[in-house]
Design an enzyme around this catalytic site. Structure first.
Site, short mmCIF file in Angstrom:
data_model
loop_
_atom_site.label_atom_id
_atom_site.label_comp_id
_atom_site.label_asym_id
_atom_site.label_seq_id
_atom_site.Cartn_x
_atom_site.Cartn_y
_atom_site.Cartn_z
N GLU A 186 -6.99 42.06 39.51
CA GLU A 186 -7.71 43.13 39.72
C GLU A 186 -7.39 43.86 38.29
O GLU A 186 -6.14 44.04 37.96
CB GLU A 186 -7.14 44.27 40.61
CG GLU A 186 -7.34 43.76 42.13
CD GLU A 186 -6.97 44.88 43.02
OE1 GLU A 186 -6.54 46.01 42.63
OE2 GLU A 186 -6.87 44.63 44.24
N GLU B 95 -0.43 43.29 46.89
CA GLU B 95 0.52 44.09 46.58
C GLU B 95 1.43 44.59 47.73
O GLU B 95 1.43 45.56 47.82
CB GLU B 95 -0.39 45.26 46.14
CG GLU B 95 -1.27 45.21 44.90
CD GLU B 95 -2.05 46.32 44.35
OE1 GLU B 95 -2.03 47.44 45.14
OE2 GLU B 95 -2.58 46.31 43.34
C1 FCB Z 1 -4.95 48.34 44.10
C2 FCB Z 1 -5.64 48.06 45.40
C3 FCB Z 1 -7.07 47.94 45.70
C4 FCB Z 1 -7.62 49.34 45.18
C5 FCB Z 1 -7.07 49.67 43.56
C6 FCB Z 1 -7.58 50.83 42.90
O1 FCB Z 1 -3.73 49.02 44.55
O2 FCB Z 1 -5.46 46.59 45.82
O3 FCB Z 1 -7.36 47.76 46.83
O4 FCB Z 1 -7.38 50.21 45.90
O5 FCB Z 1 -5.95 49.65 43.57
#
Ligand code: FCB
Length: 492
Positions: A389, A173
């Protein structure tokens, strides 16, 4: 417990689709002084009063560094085929440069070997936000030398683990850590400078380029990608100002890094909104920015609903949300704040009230994941996509029976998996889904309050308890494995 519908979810995916869970080093490892680890910017940031909710820090976190065997057992028992984790740069090069720290590397060797033994793909991210403090002291991501340091670190890691790891993410990110870390001051290193942010954007872009080539130089067959936070941007109404504002938000939030890496250009709308020269590009950079990433990683947690102010003149460039006023208030760099810009609002930040919200205040909007995946297909063609994620925080604690009945989390993953299946049906080349997160963990500036885990962690005793969602996910993964076997091929 999974329903027959859940079992059939897995049959909607290609047989070599990978089912996984994700974590990051700083959020779970603890053991910040172990085996010669150097300091990171998050160690320093956590010491600033008010930086982290309840003054918490990651000194112990989930104590994963000391509990590797137990944790490997839990990962194995979930039936997953892929484990996404990150490597803490300060364990490998304590000052961000120079020779490798063998003891720090040893931890990741044991992790990778343990995963491989269990038939699980190790899927590391090289940078999930924990920069060595020594590099911050010499300018951090606003200094061009940090891109060269990152390439050197990448090369060390691919040398060390490239015989066992085939697929690497360079960054996690980039927009989130650069904007929150350099512009808004909410994440480490806590700077609030438009000038430093814009410089960091370009240094991080070039760090992707240098890192990509460094990895390929060591191991040409390795698959190299990076992980983006993507949030579909919708105009709040169909008015012209709202549509222009949403396009601008999309250019900045979603394409600031994807644009140069995939097409060789920063988004025009962004370039028009910043002073010439603010990115501090070197003469050769433009020709080198585009790199053939082997995959794109996606983290989608919400959509953004965007409006421009009604009396804005849309022909004026927007600038990053409300940061100009922020910058003026903090006495930032005058030369960059002389721009006349429109303001824009992210309405009801992170979505609207159409969907229920999680403990982060994020609206639950599974369609956002579908849209993000299809958008990649539309803009960048058939490049493989990994969902790195997907997940949610809810406040749930063990019930009287000792179980954690997190039905909302099950519903969340079920709906998001359906979105991924729909996206695949409609042409997106998606290879995996990683639930965020394996464990409840240190959620950055929010400390330990939000619990994202499939597995509950009692931070006093370090006891791990599988929530109902973990049992559910385990069965879905088992269903996928059995399905793949029944049609003649085990998942990768
Ligand atoms: C993302 C991050 C991860 C975690 C999630 C909830 O932005 O990559 O580390 O904090 O959010």
């Amino acid at each position: 417990m999974p329903t027959s519908d859940d079992i059939s979810i897995s049959t909607r995916f290609p047989r070599d689709f990978l089912w996984g869970v994700a974590t990051s080093a700083y959020q779970i490892e603890g053991a910040l002084d172990a085996d010669g680890r150097g300091r990171s910017i998050w160690d320093t940031f956590c010491e600033q009063p008010g930086a982290i909710e309840n003054g918490q820090n990651a000194a112990i976190a989930c104590d994963h560094y000391n509990r590797l065997d137990e944790d490997l057992g839990i990962i194995r028992d979930l039936n997953v085929g892929s484990y996404r984790f990150s490597i803490a740069w300060p364990r490998i090069q304590p000052t961000g440069r120079g020779a490798i720290n063998r003891a720090g590397l040893g931890f990741y060797e044991r992790l990778v070997d343990g995963l491989l033994e269990a038939g699980i793909r190790p899927f590391p991210t090289l940078y999930h936000w924990d920069l060595p403090q020594a590099l911050e002291d010499s300018g951090g991501w606003a200094s061009r030398d940090t891109a060269a340091r990152f390439a050197d670190y990448t090369s060390h890691m691919v040398h060390a683990l490239g015989d066992r790891v085939q697929q690497w993410s360079l960054f996690n990110e980039p927009f989130i850590f650069s904007s929150r870390g350099y512009l808004l001051g909410r994440y480490a290193p806590g700077r609030r400078s438009l000038r430093d942010f814009l410089r960091a954007v370009h240094v991080i872009t070039m760090a992707h380029v240098e890192g990509f080539h460094a990895a390929k130089a060591v191991q040409p067959a390795s698959k190299i990608g990076t992980v983006f936070a993507l949030a579909p941007c919708e105009p709040a109404t169909s008015s012209h100002v709202d549509r222009v504002a949403a396009e601008y938000a999309d250019a900045v939030f979603n394409r600031l890094f994807l644009g140069p890496l995939m097409t060789g250009h920063y988004p025009d709308a962004f370039l028009k909104s910043i002073p010439r020269g603010a990115l501090a590009e070197l003469p050769d950079d433009a020709a080198r920015m585009q790199v053939p990433l082997d995959f794109i990683g996606v983290n989608t947690y919400y959509r953004l609903v965007v409006s421009g102010d009604a009396d804005d003149r849309p022909e004026l460039p927007y600038f990053l949300f409300d940061v100009l006023s922020d910058e003026r208030a903090t006495g930032g760099h005058a030369d960059l704040t002389q721009q006349t810009t429109n303001t824009m609002r992210i309405e009801n930040a992170f979505g609207r009230s159409d969907g229920k919200r999680t403990a982060m205040g994020w609206e639950i909007w599974p369609r956002a994941l579908y849209d993000a995946l299809l958008d990649l297909r539309t803009h960048y063609g058939d490049v493989p996509i990994e969902v790195c994620e997907s997940g949610c925080a809810f406040d749930e604690s063990p019930g009287e029976d000792g179980m954690i009945h997190d039905d909302s989390r099950i519903a969340y993953h079920r709906a998001h998996l359906q979105s991924v299946a729909d996206a695949i049906r409609d042409g997106a080349n998606v290879r995996s889904y990683h639930a965020w997160s394996l464990y409840d963990n240190f959620e950055w500036a929010s400390g330990y309050r939000p619990r994202f885990g499939l597995v509950h962690v009692d931070y006093l005793t370090q006891k791990r308890t599988l929530k109902a969602s973990a049992h559910w996910y385990r069965e879905v993964c088992r269903g996928a494995r059995d399905h793949a076997r029944s049609i003649g091929e085990a998942p990768r």
